[in-house]
Design an enzyme around this catalytic site. Structure first.
Site, PDB file in Angstrom:
ATOM      1  N   CYS A 165       0.808  -1.223   0.000  1.00  0.00           N
ATOM      2  CA  CYS A 165       0.000   0.000   0.000  1.00  0.00           C
ATOM      3  C   CYS A 165       0.842   1.275   0.000  1.00  0.00           C
ATOM      4  O   CYS A 165       0.427   2.295  -0.566  1.00  0.00           O
ATOM      5  CB  CYS A 165      -0.964   0.001   1.181  1.00  0.00           C
ATOM      6  SG  CYS A 165      -0.221  -0.376   2.777  1.00  0.00           S
ATOM      7  N   HIS A 193      -1.762   6.932   4.087  1.00  0.00           N
ATOM      8  CA  HIS A 193      -0.317   6.825   4.327  1.00  0.00           C
ATOM      9  C   HIS A 193       0.371   8.081   3.778  1.00  0.00           C
ATOM     10  O   HIS A 193       0.262   8.401   2.589  1.00  0.00           O
ATOM     11  CB  HIS A 193       0.265   5.597   3.623  1.00  0.00           C
ATOM     12  CG  HIS A 193      -0.106   4.297   4.267  1.00  0.00           C
ATOM     13  ND1 HIS A 193      -0.803   4.204   5.442  1.00  0.00           N
ATOM     14  CD2 HIS A 193       0.154   3.004   3.886  1.00  0.00           C
ATOM     15  CE1 HIS A 193      -0.972   2.923   5.763  1.00  0.00           C
ATOM     16  NE2 HIS A 193      -0.402   2.184   4.832  1.00  0.00           N
TER      17      HIS A 193
END
Length: 352
Positions: A146, A239
């Site tokens: 990810c 993120h």
């Protein structure tokens, strides 16, 4: 088009839930099977799933009976979207492929396998050439890690325009990336954990495979040196990554920002339902991107880049944000499946 019949393996976890929510409303796909562990098998999906999304479980999924994840369990499917944990995926996904199923995986188990495309469609859509000859007999394609997804998207236009030689990246990764069994609140409140098992290694090897070249015979990874530092921080989703990059050719920050903002990628014109209009959104404010403000940009599928500036050690530095559960997981897998459908690489096993 007549919809493809889709099963979801690992459907009760966080990524599996997002896949269920998105497939249930998808114009190209029809959700027909949900698979999970033996303890959930035989029960209705709505009865055994600890649903963690704000909208309710889709009606189409609530009454589906949870099965296992064998080829027989997905016999009514053209495609399986896998959100299985890596140790399970390593055994299950090849078995599904050998049974003739197309498997689009979010797992890390097979990402670096020599015959498995590691896809970010805007960046390396042509990597599907590795499975073209096996489209009718079953195959696996995968998402990257990810954190790698957002990094690859941001670096691809810079690599094409200026050449990328070296990258140093420090990630600040949301708790949802750890899944339902991730850190307890007491471990993260008023805290940052400077270690995520296996993450740095994944970033350092996966990026080269994505930014390299693919032919029908092999992958040729890009020769880019990567140094990664990974941290778990107390944000829910999104993120954030601080990136410094050495380029082969000089680039002023304003030129790099323009290249990023104008990037449309390899799937422009395919009209894939999950593809964002702008894969990269460049923010000019000095304090953006921020997870709470920017993670849902492009319905969670756009990477947001800001603070593009000169680096006194390398060439450029910037900050990027990507939604780890959407762009980096469920949405990314769905976009991969849409690419395969658009390229006529999804087998039609179910005729009705």
């Amino acid at each position: 088009m007549r919809p493809y019949h889709v099963g979801i393996a690992g459907a009760t976890g966080l990524v599996g839930q997002r896949l269920v929510a998105r497939v249930a409303e998808h114009p190209w796909f029809r959700l027909v099977a949900v698979g999970a562990s033996e303890r959930s098998s035989g029960s209705a999906y709505g009865d055994v799933t600890r649903w963690m999304l704000p909208d309710p479980i889709p009606e189409k999924a609530t009454a589906l009976v949870v099965s296992g994840c064998s080829p027989e369990d997905f016999a009514a499917c053209d495609l399986v979207l896998s959100a299985l944990d890596s140790p399970v995926a390593l055994e299950v996904e090849p078995r599904l492929a050998r049974a003739g199923l197309a498997v689009v995986s979010n797992s890390s188990a097979l990402r670096m396998a020599g015959d498995v495309p590691l896809l970010v469609p805007e960046v390396n859509a042509d990597a599907v050439v590795r499975i073209a000859a096996r489209a009718e007999t079953g195959f696996v394609v995968t998402n990257p890690n990810c954190s790698v997804t957002g990094l690859a998207l941001a670096l691809a236009p810079l690599h094409r325009a200026f050449g990328v030689r070296r990258v140093v990246v420090s990630t600040m990764q949301a708790v949802s990336g750890a899944g339902l069994s991730g850190p307890r609140a007491v471990e993260l409140l008023d805290n940052v954990v400077p270690y995520i098992a296996g993450e740095e290694e994944k970033i350092e090897v996966e990026l080269g495979k994505i930014l390299g070249r693919a032919s029908a015979e092999r992958f040729e990874p890009a020769t880019i040196a990567v140094s990664a530092h990974c941290h778990r921080v107390p944000t829910i989703d999104g993120h954030l990554e601080a990136v410094s990059v050495e380029l082969e050719r000089p680039a002023r920050p304003e030129d790099a920002a323009a290249v990023l903002a104008s990037f449309r990628g390899d799937i422009e014109g395919l009209k894939l339902p999950t593809a964002p209009r702008f894969p990269i959104v460049v923010r000019r404010e000095p304090d953006r991107p921020q997870p709470r403000l920017d993670r849902d940009c492009g319905s969670g599928m756009s990477v947001v880049v800001g603070r593009v500036r000169a680096c006194p050690v390398l060439t450029l530095r910037f900050v990027l944000l990507s939604h780890n559960m959407v762009r980096g997981a469920a949405g990314g897998a769905l976009l991969n499946a849409e690419l395969l459908a658009a390229r006529a690489l999804l087998p039609r096993r179910i005729r009705a």
